[in-house]
Scaffold this motif. Sequence first.
Motif, PDB file in Angstrom:
ATOM      1  N   VAL A   2       0.837  -1.194   0.000  1.00  0.00           N
ATOM      2  CA  VAL A   2       0.000   0.000   0.000  1.00  0.00           C
ATOM      3  C   VAL A   2       0.875   1.249   0.000  1.00  0.00           C
ATOM      4  O   VAL A   2       1.792   1.376   0.818  1.00  0.00           O
ATOM      5  CB  VAL A   2      -0.928   0.030   1.235  1.00  0.00           C
ATOM      6  N   LEU A   3       0.587   2.156  -0.918  1.00  0.00           N
ATOM      7  CA  LEU A   3       1.206   3.484  -0.917  1.00  0.00           C
ATOM      8  C   LEU A   3       0.165   4.488  -0.461  1.00  0.00           C
ATOM      9  O   LEU A   3      -0.909   4.601  -1.069  1.00  0.00           O
ATOM     10  CB  LEU A   3       1.700   3.856  -2.318  1.00  0.00           C
ATOM     11  N   LEU A   4       0.471   5.237   0.607  1.00  0.00           N
ATOM     12  CA  LEU A   4      -0.414   6.298   1.091  1.00  0.00           C
ATOM     13  C   LEU A   4       0.273   7.630   0.796  1.00  0.00           C
ATOM     14  O   LEU A   4       1.372   7.885   1.306  1.00  0.00           O
ATOM     15  CB  LEU A   4      -0.704   6.141   2.577  1.00  0.00           C
ATOM     16  N   VAL A   5      -0.358   8.452  -0.015  1.00  0.00           N
ATOM     17  CA  VAL A   5       0.158   9.787  -0.332  1.00  0.00           C
ATOM     18  C   VAL A   5      -0.579  10.780   0.557  1.00  0.00           C
ATOM     19  O   VAL A   5      -1.799  10.941   0.446  1.00  0.00           O
ATOM     20  CB  VAL A   5      -0.029  10.129  -1.822  1.00  0.00           C
ATOM     21  N   PHE A   6       0.169  11.415   1.445  1.00  0.00           N
ATOM     22  CA  PHE A   6      -0.404  12.264   2.494  1.00  0.00           C
ATOM     23  C   PHE A   6      -0.149  13.724   2.163  1.00  0.00           C
ATOM     24  O   PHE A   6       0.990  14.127   1.900  1.00  0.00           O
ATOM     25  CB  PHE A   6       0.246  11.903   3.833  1.00  0.00           C
ATOM     26  N   ALA A   7      -1.223  14.526   2.174  1.00  0.00           N
ATOM     27  CA  ALA A   7      -1.111  15.939   1.791  1.00  0.00           C
ATOM     28  C   ALA A   7      -1.752  16.823   2.850  1.00  0.00           C
ATOM     29  O   ALA A   7      -2.895  17.282   2.705  1.00  0.00           O
ATOM     30  CB  ALA A   7      -1.756  16.181   0.430  1.00  0.00           C
ATOM     31  N   HIS A   8      -1.034  17.027   3.940  1.00  0.00           N
ATOM     32  CA  HIS A   8      -1.458  17.979   4.976  1.00  0.00           C
ATOM     33  C   HIS A   8      -0.199  18.597   5.570  1.00  0.00           C
ATOM     34  O   HIS A   8       0.771  17.889   5.836  1.00  0.00           O
ATOM     35  CB  HIS A   8      -2.280  17.302   6.067  1.00  0.00           C
ATOM     36  N   TYR A  32       4.219  17.397   2.075  1.00  0.00           N
ATOM     37  CA  TYR A  32       4.711  18.619   2.726  1.00  0.00           C
ATOM     38  C   TYR A  32       6.041  18.363   3.419  1.00  0.00           C
ATOM     39  O   TYR A  32       6.980  19.162   3.312  1.00  0.00           O
ATOM     40  CB  TYR A  32       3.683  19.152   3.718  1.00  0.00           C
ATOM     41  N   ALA A  33       6.135  17.264   4.148  1.00  0.00           N
ATOM     42  CA  ALA A  33       7.376  16.952   4.856  1.00  0.00           C
ATOM     43  C   ALA A  33       8.533  16.743   3.894  1.00  0.00           C
ATOM     44  O   ALA A  33       9.685  17.076   4.204  1.00  0.00           O
ATOM     45  CB  ALA A  33       7.182  15.714   5.724  1.00  0.00           C
ATOM     46  N   ASP A  34       8.217  16.207   2.715  1.00  0.00           N
ATOM     47  CA  ASP A  34       9.256  15.953   1.720  1.00  0.00           C
ATOM     48  C   ASP A  34       9.603  17.187   0.894  1.00  0.00           C
ATOM     49  O   ASP A  34      10.529  17.137   0.076  1.00  0.00           O
ATOM     50  CB  ASP A  34       8.811  14.839   0.769  1.00  0.00           C
ATOM     51  N   GLY A  35       8.850  18.285   1.092  1.00  0.00           N
ATOM     52  CA  GLY A  35       9.090  19.482   0.299  1.00  0.00           C
ATOM     53  C   GLY A  35       8.798  19.272  -1.177  1.00  0.00           C
ATOM     54  O   GLY A  35       9.522  19.771  -2.049  1.00  0.00           O
ATOM     55  N   TRP A  36       7.714  18.560  -1.457  1.00  0.00           N
ATOM     56  CA  TRP A  36       7.375  18.223  -2.848  1.00  0.00           C
ATOM     57  C   TRP A  36       7.181  19.474  -3.699  1.00  0.00           C
ATOM     58  O   TRP A  36       6.475  20.403  -3.302  1.00  0.00           O
ATOM     59  CB  TRP A  36       6.106  17.377  -2.885  1.00  0.00           C
ATOM     60  N   LYS A  37       7.789  19.503  -4.841  1.00  0.00           N
ATOM     61  CA  LYS A  37       7.618  20.602  -5.796  1.00  0.00           C
ATOM     62  C   LYS A  37       6.339  20.344  -6.587  1.00  0.00           C
ATOM     63  O   LYS A  37       6.227  19.343  -7.281  1.00  0.00           O
ATOM     64  CB  LYS A  37       8.820  20.680  -6.745  1.00  0.00           C
ATOM     65  N   SER A  38       5.373  21.247  -6.492  1.00  0.00           N
ATOM     66  CA  SER A  38       4.076  20.967  -7.090  1.00  0.00           C
ATOM     67  C   SER A  38       3.955  21.393  -8.544  1.00  0.00           C
ATOM     68  O   SER A  38       3.138  20.843  -9.282  1.00  0.00           O
ATOM     69  CB  SER A  38       2.959  21.640  -6.275  1.00  0.00           C
ATOM     70  N   ALA A  54     -11.732  20.901  -3.384  1.00  0.00           N
ATOM     71  CA  ALA A  54     -10.760  20.156  -4.168  1.00  0.00           C
ATOM     72  C   ALA A  54      -9.617  19.708  -3.267  1.00  0.00           C
ATOM     73  O   ALA A  54      -9.573  20.015  -2.077  1.00  0.00           O
ATOM     74  CB  ALA A  54     -10.230  21.019  -5.311  1.00  0.00           C
ATOM     75  N   MET A  55      -8.691  18.979  -3.843  1.00  0.00           N
ATOM     76  CA  MET A  55      -7.491  18.572  -3.114  1.00  0.00           C
ATOM     77  C   MET A  55      -6.538  19.747  -2.996  1.00  0.00           C
ATOM     78  O   MET A  55      -6.580  20.682  -3.808  1.00  0.00           O
ATOM     79  CB  MET A  55      -6.806  17.413  -3.846  1.00  0.00           C
ATOM     80  N   PRO A  56      -5.660  19.761  -2.004  1.00  0.00           N
ATOM     81  CA  PRO A  56      -4.658  20.819  -1.897  1.00  0.00           C
ATOM     82  C   PRO A  56      -3.771  20.870  -3.141  1.00  0.00           C
ATOM     83  O   PRO A  56      -3.546  19.851  -3.812  1.00  0.00           O
ATOM     84  CB  PRO A  56      -3.845  20.414  -0.663  1.00  0.00           C
ATOM     85  N   ALA A  57      -3.254  22.059  -3.429  1.00  0.00           N
ATOM     86  CA  ALA A  57      -2.452  22.258  -4.638  1.00  0.00           C
ATOM     87  C   ALA A  57      -1.254  21.326  -4.691  1.00  0.00           C
ATOM     88  O   ALA A  57      -0.864  20.865  -5.769  1.00  0.00           O
ATOM     89  CB  ALA A  57      -2.000  23.713  -4.725  1.00  0.00           C
ATOM     90  N   ILE A  58      -0.662  21.019  -3.534  1.00  0.00           N
ATOM     91  CA  ILE A  58       0.529  20.174  -3.532  1.00  0.00           C
ATOM     92  C   ILE A  58       0.207  18.768  -4.024  1.00  0.00           C
ATOM     93  O   ILE A  58       1.032  18.133  -4.711  1.00  0.00           O
ATOM     94  CB  ILE A  58       1.177  20.154  -2.130  1.00  0.00           C
ATOM     95  N   ASP A  85      -0.044  16.036 -11.344  1.00  0.00           N
ATOM     96  CA  ASP A  85       0.409  16.674 -12.577  1.00  0.00           C
ATOM     97  C   ASP A  85       1.790  16.178 -12.990  1.00  0.00           C
ATOM     98  O   ASP A  85       2.066  15.971 -14.179  1.00  0.00           O
ATOM     99  CB  ASP A  85       0.467  18.195 -12.401  1.00  0.00           C
ATOM    100  N   ARG A  86       2.674  15.987 -12.016  1.00  0.00           N
ATOM    101  CA  ARG A  86       4.052  15.633 -12.332  1.00  0.00           C
ATOM    102  C   ARG A  86       4.254  14.123 -12.458  1.00  0.00           C
ATOM    103  O   ARG A  86       5.011  13.664 -13.318  1.00  0.00           O
ATOM    104  CB  ARG A  86       4.988  16.196 -11.263  1.00  0.00           C
ATOM    105  N   VAL A  87       3.585  13.345 -11.621  1.00  0.00           N
ATOM    106  CA  VAL A  87       3.846  11.906 -11.566  1.00  0.00           C
ATOM    107  C   VAL A  87       3.059  11.125 -12.614  1.00  0.00           C
ATOM    108  O   VAL A  87       3.543  10.133 -13.153  1.00  0.00           O
ATOM    109  CB  VAL A  87       3.555  11.372 -10.152  1.00  0.00           C
ATOM    110  N   PHE A  88       1.862  11.579 -12.938  1.00  0.00           N
ATOM    111  CA  PHE A  88       1.040  10.865 -13.916  1.00  0.00           C
ATOM    112  C   PHE A  88       1.498  11.240 -15.323  1.00  0.00           C
ATOM    113  O   PHE A  88       0.826  11.946 -16.070  1.00  0.00           O
ATOM    114  CB  PHE A  88      -0.448  11.170 -13.703  1.00  0.00           C
ATOM    115  N   ALA A  89       2.664  10.751 -15.686  1.00  0.00           N
ATOM    116  CA  ALA A  89       3.340  11.145 -16.922  1.00  0.00           C
ATOM    117  C   ALA A  89       2.685  10.517 -18.155  1.00  0.00           C
ATOM    118  O   ALA A  89       2.047   9.466 -18.081  1.00  0.00           O
ATOM    119  CB  ALA A  89       4.811  10.736 -16.845  1.00  0.00           C
TER     120      ALA A  89
END
Length: 261
Positions: free
Chosen positions: A3-9, A40-46, A104-108, A114-118
């Motif tokens: 399981v991959l959980l992508v957390f955006a808070h 957020y913790a990883d400093g993801w570039k959105s 909607a979901m947060p911008a990050i 946008d970046r990963v779904f190539a």
Amino acid sequence: MKVLLVFAHPESRSLSGALRDVATRELEAQGHEVRVSDLYADGWKSEVDRADFPSLEPDARLIPVAASKKSFEANTLAADVQAEIEKLLWADTLILQFPLWWFAMPAILKGWVDRVFAYGFAYGVGEHRGDRYGEGTLVGKRAMLIVTAGGWEEHYTPRGINGPIDDLLFPINHGILYYPGYDVLPPFVVYKVDRLDETGFQPVAEQLRERMRTLPTTTPIPYRRQNGGDYLIPSMNLRPELGDPGANGFALHSNQAGDAS
């Protein structure tokens, strides 16, 4: 199960953070392997920009779709993007967890999509790019949303002022997750989160544990497959004899009545 959980808070100590911990601990207790991408913790570039495509020539005009296709095929996407793609290929199930901000979901998190779904990975797949909506790279895998909302549950009903929660989440469930092939499970939504105290949190946490325990067996939302016969090609319009004649909107694309050809 993996399981991959992508957390955006932005706050790990938030209610969302507590729910993330409940979910991951229960999954691990059930013997599943869990990875967390904490954006957020990883400093993801959105934002999508030239840095995503290191092989793009400096004087070339950036056309994101074309650059994504070329870079994916050449395995030259930015390292952080490639790492997330590898996680998605590893995982049997994807969980996107986020607060509902401005419907909607947060911008990050949108930037993660946008970046990963190539191109060539999540879209532009198959003959005439037709492997989508029930087919595609991620077919056979499961996905679901864990969503927190500040409003009352009644506000997100068919007659509620915010509109039905299923409609608000349709662009994510159908347009982001089902599009590349995921079987999409019903979302887990928590309402009135700003007013939730410890007493109120405990039953919510137990409901989430139950959803994690049943993650492998929960019946997916019955979205109609693009290439399953329900849509006229090339117009991609639902066949006129299918669905409730008086219905319109998103609900037509979920075959709750079992009328698919």
